[in-house]
Design a protein around this motif. Structure first.
Motif, PDB file in Angstrom:
ATOM      1  N   ALA A  59      -8.775   8.483   7.447  1.00 44.21           N
ATOM      2  CA  ALA A  59      -9.393   8.178   6.162  1.00 44.21           C
ATOM      3  C   ALA A  59      -9.057   9.292   5.202  1.00 44.21           C
ATOM      4  O   ALA A  59      -8.627   9.040   3.988  1.00 44.21           O
ATOM      5  CB  ALA A  59     -11.053   8.220   6.248  1.00 44.21           C
ATOM      6  N   LEU A  60      -8.880  10.531   5.721  1.00 43.91           N
ATOM      7  CA  LEU A  60      -8.444  11.624   4.772  1.00 43.91           C
ATOM      8  C   LEU A  60      -7.018  11.364   4.147  1.00 43.91           C
ATOM      9  O   LEU A  60      -6.687  11.578   3.093  1.00 43.91           O
ATOM     10  CB  LEU A  60      -8.657  12.915   5.582  1.00 43.91           C
ATOM     11  N   VAL A  61      -6.207  11.043   5.111  1.00 45.41           N
ATOM     12  CA  VAL A  61      -4.830  10.476   4.838  1.00 45.41           C
ATOM     13  C   VAL A  61      -4.629   9.747   3.996  1.00 45.41           C
ATOM     14  O   VAL A  61      -3.800   9.444   3.041  1.00 45.41           O
ATOM     15  CB  VAL A  61      -3.836  10.464   6.150  1.00 45.41           C
ATOM     16  N   ALA A  62      -5.530   8.504   4.240  1.00 50.59           N
ATOM     17  CA  ALA A  62      -5.220   7.299   3.293  1.00 50.59           C
ATOM     18  C   ALA A  62      -6.058   7.721   1.917  1.00 50.59           C
ATOM     19  O   ALA A  62      -5.419   7.193   0.837  1.00 50.59           O
ATOM     20  CB  ALA A  62      -6.272   6.242   3.755  1.00 50.59           C
ATOM     21  N   ALA A  63      -6.842   8.519   1.711  1.00 47.28           N
ATOM     22  CA  ALA A  63      -7.484   8.926   0.605  1.00 47.28           C
ATOM     23  C   ALA A  63      -6.524   9.862  -0.296  1.00 47.28           C
ATOM     24  O   ALA A  63      -6.334   9.814  -1.494  1.00 47.28           O
ATOM     25  CB  ALA A  63      -8.918   9.538   0.676  1.00 47.28           C
ATOM     26  N   LEU A  64      -5.744  10.797   0.506  1.00 46.86           N
ATOM     27  CA  LEU A  64      -5.004  11.648  -0.299  1.00 46.86           C
ATOM     28  C   LEU A  64      -3.590  10.969  -0.586  1.00 46.86           C
ATOM     29  O   LEU A  64      -2.957  11.234  -1.685  1.00 46.86           O
ATOM     30  CB  LEU A  64      -4.501  12.816   0.568  1.00 46.86           C
ATOM     31  N   GLY A  65      -3.359   9.806  -0.220  1.00 48.41           N
ATOM     32  CA  GLY A  65      -1.905   8.969  -0.405  1.00 48.41           C
ATOM     33  C   GLY A  65      -0.660   9.810  -0.688  1.00 48.41           C
ATOM     34  O   GLY A  65       0.011   9.541  -1.398  1.00 48.41           O
ATOM     35  N   GLY A  66      -0.392  11.085   0.371  1.00 47.71           N
ATOM     36  CA  GLY A  66       0.787  11.683   0.103  1.00 47.71           C
ATOM     37  C   GLY A  66       0.728  12.785  -1.016  1.00 47.71           C
ATOM     38  O   GLY A  66       1.749  13.331  -1.388  1.00 47.71           O
ATOM     39  N   GLU A  67      -0.255  12.684  -1.782  1.00 49.14           N
ATOM     40  CA  GLU A  67      -0.511  13.847  -3.067  1.00 49.14           C
ATOM     41  C   GLU A  67      -0.706  15.131  -2.561  1.00 49.14           C
ATOM     42  O   GLU A  67      -1.083  15.313  -1.170  1.00 49.14           O
ATOM     43  CB  GLU A  67      -1.569  13.266  -3.773  1.00 49.14           C
ATOM     44  N   ARG A  68      -0.322  15.979  -3.579  1.00 48.94           N
ATOM     45  CA  ARG A  68      -0.307  17.719  -3.132  1.00 48.94           C
ATOM     46  C   ARG A  68      -1.905  18.032  -3.219  1.00 48.94           C
ATOM     47  O   ARG A  68      -2.482  17.344  -3.846  1.00 48.94           O
ATOM     48  CB  ARG A  68       0.477  18.466  -4.243  1.00 48.94           C
TER      49      ARG A  68
END
Length: 128
Positions: A59-68
């Motif tokens: 969920a954390l990776v999905a929420a951050l979406g590759g952003e810094r």
């Protein structure tokens, strides 16, 4: 947070004046109703940060979406392992750097002594 000794308790030695300075800051905060002396309803809850110590990685990776992401490094365990606090969401995660292999430092549980592979301490210091 550890409160300082109560009034009337023997004062610890303070050759640098730090305790006196902190005592003055505490008195100012108390007089202005700041921090733990704020008596407004809900003020303590609004000022308390809630840290998520076990966020769902997917969920954390999905929420951050590759952003810094801004983070605070809290601990460097090795040259490739870090414990970080992600901001502004206050998620506490262990970060392992992919593709980085570094020597390790292991602690002997019986003696407490550290057993370090060659250059382990240097790799940890470099990462810090």
């Amino acid at each position: 947070f550890a409160p300082r000794p109560q009034e009337g308790a023997p004062a610890p030695a303070d050759p640098s004046g730090v305790i006196e300075h902190l005592t003055q800051l505490e008195a100012g905060a108390r007089a202005e109703g700041k921090g733990m002396w704020n008596e407004e309803p809900g003020a303590a809850a609004a000022a308390t940060r809630h840290v998520d110590y076990s966020p769902d990685p997917n969920a954390l990776v999905a929420a951050l979406g590759g952003e810094r992401v801004t983070a605070v490094v809290e601990h460097v365990s090795s040259g490739s392992g870090l414990k970080v606090l992600l901001l502004p969401g206050f998620q506490h995660v262990t970060l392992l750097l992919a593709g980085v292999v570094t020597p390790s430092v292991r602690r002997n549980l019986e003696t407490g002594a550290e057993d370090a592979q060659p250059f382990a301490r240097e790799s940890r210091t470099f990462t810090e």
